[in-house]
Write an enzyme that holds these catalytic residues in place. Structure first.
Site, short mmCIF file in Angstrom:
data_model
loop_
_atom_site.label_atom_id
_atom_site.label_comp_id
_atom_site.label_asym_id
_atom_site.label_seq_id
_atom_site.Cartn_x
_atom_site.Cartn_y
_atom_site.Cartn_z
N THR A 87 0.84 -1.20 0.00
CA THR A 87 0.00 0.00 0.00
C THR A 87 0.88 1.25 0.00
O THR A 87 0.64 2.20 -0.76
CB THR A 87 -0.92 0.00 1.24
OG1 THR A 87 -1.74 -1.17 1.17
CG2 THR A 87 -1.79 1.24 1.30
N CYS A 334 -10.51 -6.41 3.05
CA CYS A 334 -10.51 -5.00 3.46
C CYS A 334 -10.55 -4.97 4.97
O CYS A 334 -10.89 -5.95 5.62
CB CYS A 334 -11.65 -4.22 2.83
SG CYS A 334 -13.25 -4.72 3.43
N1 PLP Z 1 -1.91 -4.15 -4.34
C1 PLP Z 1 -2.45 -5.35 -4.56
C2 PLP Z 1 -2.72 -5.81 -5.96
C3 PLP Z 1 -2.77 -6.18 -3.48
O1 PLP Z 1 -3.32 -7.37 -3.69
C4 PLP Z 1 -2.50 -5.71 -2.17
C5 PLP Z 1 -2.88 -6.51 -0.99
O2 PLP Z 1 -3.89 -7.20 -0.99
C6 PLP Z 1 -1.90 -4.46 -2.00
C7 PLP Z 1 -1.63 -3.69 -3.12
C8 PLP Z 1 -1.57 -3.92 -0.65
O3 PLP Z 1 -0.39 -4.55 -0.17
P1 PLP Z 1 -0.08 -4.55 1.41
O4 PLP Z 1 -1.00 -5.57 2.00
O5 PLP Z 1 1.35 -4.98 1.50
O6 PLP Z 1 -0.29 -3.19 1.92
#
Ligand code: PLP
Length: 394
Positions: A87, A334
């Site tokens: 994220t 989520c």
């Molecule tokens: N982007 C994608 C495609 C994801 O699947 C996720 C997590 O589910 C994220 C970003 C976010 O990653 P993180 O959980 O390391 O914050």
């Protein structure tokens, strides 16, 4: 086995076997990652930004991890920017490029919320996808202008698993907006694909450790040399001033070990897991009338089986599956755990009625035939039960 789990088992009894089919949400820590982290969770420590011997040892561990990660991701070590996860990497890319070089921003309509929400903040627009969830290259070409500053198209989708044609995307972007920065969210892709190859045309690449068997809360944004990017976290000036904050040394060394282990097992794991996924999806399609495989199987990640099941509500289905020891998901995880209508399925043109019965079963490096057997036993029965209940309520 350590004493602690034994005593837990004494207290709680032997836990029921669980078929964990939610690897796209998070996958278990690989033993190589655990072994690499252990010293940094015990006697070894140090702030890598310092100058003395203890600090220098931590710095060396980070540098070695950086070299390993750069080797697997196909970039220079000084193009690796450590972040606190996927994220944060996505936010840094989508907020940081237009802050450095203002201009229109585009992203595919099926991006993760970690891209879509910052996109909204910078006033960006989404680009349509086709019925399989693949970005529409004509729509992308007509949305691009020479002023476009950033385009974000994910490597592979977290819900339906579809892999985007990134080299075609890069070609279209370079032709119509030669100065635009291309970002790819490779958070799901890195669990299965050779990112050095598939994301070679991107200027910014996000990955997240816990999706490929590293610890949670640590990730990388690859920032290719010369990419305009303004930091979000400022202060200590770590990571070439692009992401201030004391490094998560244990997390970073664990992530590097997991990524290296993933890279050497990639081909074997992909072959083994896609065979398991095929048996699972074929079995469910055969046993559940009116179940539809959402994105098909070509150009879909090896671990993903995504179905829509007519006449059931995902939330009720997931509840029954959970009770029967099958961990699955409807869409992306989520924070609230609440099921919201999927923007991915909506963008693919899946009818609302079908969207209501979405089921994602995602396999990973620890998945076995026993997990598939359990799901094939449990899922059709749960669907039949819900359909009978829905029929009797009509
Ligand atoms: N982007 C994608 C495609 C994801 O699947 C996720 C997590 O589910 C994220 C970003 C976010 O990653 P993180 O959980 O390391 O914050």
């Amino acid at each position: 086995m350590s004493k602690f789990p034994e005593r837990m088992a004494d207290v709680l009894g032997t836990p029921p076997a669980i078929a964990y089919l939610d690897h796209a949400a998070t996958t278990p820590l690989r033993p190589e990652a655990r072994a690499a982290m252990l010293p940094w969770l015990g006697g070894t420590f140090g702030n890598p930004s310092g100058a003395h011997a203890v600090a220098r040892a931590a710095r060396q561990a980070i540098d070695e991890a950086r070299d390993t990660i750069a080797g697997v991701l196909g970039c220079a070590p000084n193009e690796v920017v450590f972040t606190g996860g996927g994220t944060e990497a996505d936010n840094l890319a989508v907020l940081g490029v237009p802050a450095a070089r203002p201009g229109p921003v585009l992203a595919s309509a099926v991006e993760h919320h970690a891209v879509l929400e910052p996109l909204e903040v910078v006033g960006g627009r989404t680009v349509a996808v086709d019925r399989r969830g693949v970005v529409d290259l004509d729509a992308l070409a007509s949305a691009l202008t020479p002023e476009t500053t950033l385009v974000s198209v994910m490597t592979a989708n977290n819900e339906v698993g579809v892999v985007q044609p990134l080299s075609d995307v890069a070609r279209v972007v370079r032709r119509h907006a030669p100065d635009a920065v291309l970002h790819t969210d490779a958070v799901q892709g890195a669990a299965w694909l050779d990112i050095a190859d598939v994301a070679a045309g991107a200027d910014l690449v996000s990955v997240s450790s816990h999706k490929f068997g590293g610890p949670q809360g640590v990730g990388v944004l690859v920032v290719r040399r010369g990419t305009p990017l303004q930091p979000r976290a400022i202060g200590g000036g770590q990571e070439r001033e692009l992401r201030s904050g004391t490094h998560n040394v244990a997390g970073i060394v664990g992530m590097a070990a997991a990524l290296a282990a993933k890279a050497s097992a990639r081909d074997e794991e992909s072959t083994r897991v896609s065979a398991l996924r095929d048996r699972l999806a074929d079995g469910l399609l055969a046993e559940i009338p009116d179940a539809v495989e959402t994105a098909g199987r070509s150009a879909v990640l090896p671990g993903t089986a995504h179905l829509t099941i007519d006449g059931v509500e995902s939330e009720a289905l997931l509840f029954l599956l959970d009770e029967a020891g099958v961990c699955a998901s409807a869409a992306s995880a989520c924070a609230s755990g609440a099921q919201e209508a999927s923007h991915v399925l909506a963008a693919m043109g899946v009818p609302l009625r079908a969207t209501a019965g979405a089921l994602r079963l995602s396999l990973g490096w620890t998945s076995t035939d026993a997990d598939v057997d359990r799901a094939l036993d449990v899922v059709p029965t749960a669907v039949a039960k819900l359909r009978v209940a829905a029929g009797s309520l009509r």
